[in-house]
Design a protein around this motif. Sequence first.
Motif, PDB file in Angstrom:
ATOM      1  N   ARG A  24       0.977  -1.225  -0.057  1.00  0.00           N
ATOM      2  CA  ARG A  24       0.111  -0.190  -0.013  1.00  0.00           C
ATOM      3  C   ARG A  24       0.831   1.387  -0.071  1.00  0.00           C
ATOM      4  O   ARG A  24       0.595   2.234  -0.824  1.00  0.00           O
ATOM      5  CB  ARG A  24      -1.048  -0.029   1.110  1.00  0.00           C
ATOM      6  CG  ARG A  24      -1.983   1.097   1.232  1.00  0.00           C
ATOM      7  CD  ARG A  24      -3.020   1.038   2.232  1.00  0.00           C
ATOM      8  NE  ARG A  24      -3.837  -0.295   2.340  1.00  0.00           N
ATOM      9  CZ  ARG A  24      -4.526  -0.746   3.241  1.00  0.00           C
ATOM     10  NH1 ARG A  24      -4.920   0.214   4.287  1.00  0.00           N
ATOM     11  NH2 ARG A  24      -5.203  -1.809   3.040  1.00  0.00           N
ATOM     12  N   THR A  61       0.958  12.740   3.893  1.00  0.00           N
ATOM     13  CA  THR A  61       0.323  12.475   5.106  1.00  0.00           C
ATOM     14  C   THR A  61       0.078  11.046   5.492  1.00  0.00           C
ATOM     15  O   THR A  61       0.575  10.353   6.415  1.00  0.00           O
ATOM     16  CB  THR A  61      -0.579  13.477   5.431  1.00  0.00           C
ATOM     17  OG1 THR A  61      -0.141  14.699   5.054  1.00  0.00           O
ATOM     18  CG2 THR A  61      -0.995  13.294   7.028  1.00  0.00           C
ATOM     19  N   VAL A  62      -0.827  10.524   4.434  1.00  0.00           N
ATOM     20  CA  VAL A  62      -1.370   9.219   4.760  1.00  0.00           C
ATOM     21  C   VAL A  62      -0.058   8.067   4.634  1.00  0.00           C
ATOM     22  O   VAL A  62      -0.222   7.344   5.459  1.00  0.00           O
ATOM     23  CB  VAL A  62      -2.351   8.878   3.595  1.00  0.00           C
ATOM     24  CG1 VAL A  62      -2.861   7.417   3.600  1.00  0.00           C
ATOM     25  CG2 VAL A  62      -3.588   9.869   3.617  1.00  0.00           C
ATOM     26  N   GLU A  64       1.764   8.293   7.944  1.00  0.00           N
ATOM     27  CA  GLU A  64       0.877   7.615   8.913  1.00  0.00           C
ATOM     28  C   GLU A  64       0.908   6.089   8.827  1.00  0.00           C
ATOM     29  O   GLU A  64       1.125   5.377   9.817  1.00  0.00           O
ATOM     30  CB  GLU A  64      -0.593   8.096   8.880  1.00  0.00           C
ATOM     31  CG  GLU A  64      -0.621   9.480   9.311  1.00  0.00           C
ATOM     32  CD  GLU A  64      -1.988  10.025   9.247  1.00  0.00           C
ATOM     33  OE1 GLU A  64      -2.596  11.093   9.561  1.00  0.00           O
ATOM     34  OE2 GLU A  64      -3.210   9.104   9.162  1.00  0.00           O
ATOM     35  N   ILE A  65       1.032   5.692   7.767  1.00  0.00           N
ATOM     36  CA  ILE A  65       1.158   4.020   7.546  1.00  0.00           C
ATOM     37  C   ILE A  65       2.500   3.451   8.086  1.00  0.00           C
ATOM     38  O   ILE A  65       2.684   2.682   8.836  1.00  0.00           O
ATOM     39  CB  ILE A  65       0.863   3.803   6.365  1.00  0.00           C
ATOM     40  CG1 ILE A  65      -0.671   3.819   5.716  1.00  0.00           C
ATOM     41  CG2 ILE A  65       0.928   2.171   6.101  1.00  0.00           C
ATOM     42  CD1 ILE A  65      -1.039   3.888   4.416  1.00  0.00           C
ATOM     43  N   ARG A 123      -8.943  15.387   3.455  1.00  0.00           N
ATOM     44  CA  ARG A 123      -7.912  14.365   3.156  1.00  0.00           C
ATOM     45  C   ARG A 123      -8.525  13.420   2.015  1.00  0.00           C
ATOM     46  O   ARG A 123      -8.211  13.059   1.026  1.00  0.00           O
ATOM     47  CB  ARG A 123      -7.586  13.619   4.449  1.00  0.00           C
ATOM     48  CG  ARG A 123      -6.343  12.882   3.977  1.00  0.00           C
ATOM     49  CD  ARG A 123      -5.753  11.953   5.231  1.00  0.00           C
ATOM     50  NE  ARG A 123      -5.172  13.082   6.130  1.00  0.00           N
ATOM     51  CZ  ARG A 123      -4.762  12.683   7.152  1.00  0.00           C
ATOM     52  NH1 ARG A 123      -4.734  11.475   7.695  1.00  0.00           N
ATOM     53  NH2 ARG A 123      -4.316  13.719   8.117  1.00  0.00           N
ATOM     54  N   ALA A 167      -5.212   0.906  -4.038  1.00  0.00           N
ATOM     55  CA  ALA A 167      -4.509   1.378  -2.732  1.00  0.00           C
ATOM     56  C   ALA A 167      -5.179   2.560  -2.501  1.00  0.00           C
ATOM     57  O   ALA A 167      -5.790   2.966  -1.127  1.00  0.00           O
ATOM     58  CB  ALA A 167      -3.108   1.784  -2.943  1.00  0.00           C
TER      59      ALA A 167
END
Lengths: 510, 510
Positions: free
Chosen positions: A23, A59-60, A63-64, B23, B56
């Motif tokens: 991902r 950002t995503v 975070e992951i 987001r 994804a």
Amino acid sequence: MASEAAADEASDTYSEFIDKVERLTNLGHAGGVLGWDQEVMMPEGGTPARSKQRSALSTVTHEILTSDEMAELLDELEDEDLTDEQEAVVREVRRKHDRAARVPQDLVEEISQVSSEAMPVWKEAREEDDFSTFAPTLERLVELKREQAEHIDPDRDPYEVLFEDYEPYLGVETAERVLDRLREELVPLIDAIRESDADLATETFSGEFDTDTQEELARDVLDTLGYDWDHGRLDTAPHPFSSGNQFDARVTTRFSPDEPLGALMATVHEFGHATYTLGLPREDYGTPLGDSRDMTVHESQSRLWENHVGRSRAFWERFLPKVKERFPDKLDDASVDDVYEAANEVYEDNLIRVEADELTYHMHIVVRFEIERDLIRGDLDVEDVPEVWNDKYEEYLGIRPDSDAEGCLQDIHWSHGDFGYFPTYSLGSVLAAQLFDAAEDDIENLDEKVAEGDFEPLHDWLTEEIHRHGSRYTTDDLIREATGEEYTADYFLDYVKSKYGELYELDDYQ
Amino acid sequence: MASEAAADEASDTYSEFIDKVERLTNLGHAGGVLGWDQEVMMPEGGTPARSKQRSALSTVTHEILTSDEMAELLDELEDEDLTDEQEAVVREVRRKHDRAARVPQDLVEEISQVSSEAMPVWKEAREEDDFSTFAPTLERLVELKREQAEHIDPDRDPYEVLFEDYEPYLGVETAERVLDRLREELVPLIDAIRESDADLATETFSGEFDTDTQEELARDVLDTLGYDWDHGRLDTAPHPFSSGNQFDARVTTRFSPDEPLGALMATVHEFGHATYTLGLPREDYGTPLGDSRDMTVHESQSRLWENHVGRSRAFWERFLPKVKERFPDKLDDASVDDVYEAANEVYEDNLIRVEADELTYHMHIVVRFEIERDLIRGDLDVEDVPEVWNDKYEEYLGIRPDSDAEGCLQDIHWSHGDFGYFPTYSLGSVLAAQLFDAAEDDIENLDEKVAEGDFEPLHDWLTEEIHRHGSRYTTDDLIREATGEEYTADYFLDYVKSKYGELYELDDYQ
């Protein structure tokens, strides 16, 4: 039974981990598409929305990568019995996780904020030739990046830490050693060239070259080298770059009526990057096994094709007829030697890195390396950058910029907060020479094959030794596996001394 | 003090919520860029990686939308004192959250899996003209979509539930009422046209039209209508579409040497979509206030420009000279009336929806609507689709497909699992007529302005009444605010009856 159950468990953990890794990779590649589009296709007015889209993706992804789940999976997997390949994946993700997780979110956001504001400030300062308007921003960026380095590892030299964002395995001491050596050995070589009376055919490409025809020629060169159009495309961009993945690796170049050779060499350079990307194993798309090794190795691929192929006599034996076909009125009298000389001219008074020749290029890098290292180590004040820059240009290249626009304001990198990036350009060129020498050992009559337009053996060698391994090996291991030796500047120095010694008729160098 | 503290709390909750909403929106737009690139730029070999990148993005978006944090924020905000605009944002996100959260992740993934496998199956079935190879996949998709609808609301008609994915507010009973009325009133009109002896200048655009020149003409038409090139671009795609956001709204069209008028009208159609997108408030980018209302309203904008402007005499008074300039040898003798007639020909025997004229188009939609509704309701078996399809074509249009390739296999929608989408094409056209009538009431001599190439008043009216509101109002409220009336097919029917009555000299219709 117990051990089988344990193996099953490991495998469940690993596959949960791989899902997250894939991902992350896919979101990264999605960001790459947005970046390509922004440079190549996007109408100018699209910027505000595009910045927010890219920042949401970052950002995503962050975070992951830094999530507690990821931390736990890494901890668990490091206790498991893994295959070598699985260990390599864990090693790569662990490194990125640690680097990202150790930096507080506030600082990440501040760096991103300040560097996105820095870009227009830098641009204007360059246009106005006024370093003082950029200095406060640069100072802030230096502070923030020092802070970042301290979070990652408070016990190490901050420049060393930052450098590892671009080249994680060779170590900054290697960079320092190699760049010192380049300075020591290339400055006298460049001096000798400046004093040479050799009369190179540097006017071979003089005149105006229609840019549409240049584009056809750029497509010709990509055809000649074997670019896979089903998995790539060529466009123009203000600053040539390549991007993508093993299914879709695109190149860009730029055309100017009086720079046909520059456009061709930029195209070959980007072809080298794209060919590396296309050689990554397709079945490993989505994990580090299917990702390229870092900047040094990537740049070695572009430089190998650009310098060791594109600037060789053998290549021009093959390609000159095509140039004459596209521009029948321009190059009728040109010989292969003429073009070879034009493609390898060492410029007397070029101040601009991206316009530099193969040789003086490294002095541009040495200047930047020494300055950014000292800035980050706290050994140099931002306000002193212009003078130090100009002094170093005078010392290493015998030329002194008249303006900061043509001096320390010329590159975008620092305004992005990219400290530690510049050295990898030289490290890559040095590696290109080492790899090309190894390829010449393994491929019979490589030179003749290039002259015949048979690039497959070289392509196959690079795929076998470099591309197909993705990030499975560390940079140093990869080089050792491919060449049987440690990373060394010997081959590069031998190559340039013999090449330029012959071209410029230098008795001490042939 | 207490109430101030409460207000602060609400505002913190709301801003946390908005961060997440922005987001989501940005990831959605990132996916849009990947989609545009895939259709317009991507080399074919890029598909495997691109599919994973898009998937994804969908997964991450779905996770944020359906997260517990999002559910809690929505619950909290519904208890707060919000402004009207904040309430609208919460309403839109709530609806999407509920629809997504109610469907189990397994089912979401299965639908995505089956529909991505369905595409090549459908394609091959169409190529081979063999419905039976697609039937099992279609059956599976119908089952899965019924299951999805049941999760969203087990107490309602599943087709009604699915329809709301595309038009959430007008209600399926409105769609049904309008489409029934179109069938009842258009079938006799089409019959009358078929019996008319009127001799339209349908050969005005006969011959071969160079596609490069057609592209220049497409740029001309966009210039004429006032397309903002700083915030958009024109490319070609096999199926014309538009995409983007208020900072970057792009259009595509396609060119074929014998279809210059088709390319122009497709361009004007996509211009209508893009103009809506560009009219969305920039300051609200990232939330539903800066997002377009759904399919009906979007299609009303494209149809308004395509049909009410692009197919009008007034428009051709302005634009015909430009066509003659680009194609001097082709249209020298053509009058505005000739072009008007050619642009409004009602085809005798066209079986293909995307090639249909403005009038018969709706019968293509009625057929699809009736079939998909009955499939989802369980009133029709998949195996009976071809015969029912062909019978309905015969009944409504007086023509019967010879093959399923030219019949029920012609559209991609069902293979994507898109049931409920088709009706919005007709609902949008109907709304276009209602809006255009209201605009004509408000803008003095709109027709003359169009003929003079002054599109600003119409553009401003649409921005004021529709575009700038984003998704602030529900579809029905938006229509009521813009026109002072409920949504109605009256204007559309009056428009086509009077237009085609005159064109085809039908005594009963003028």
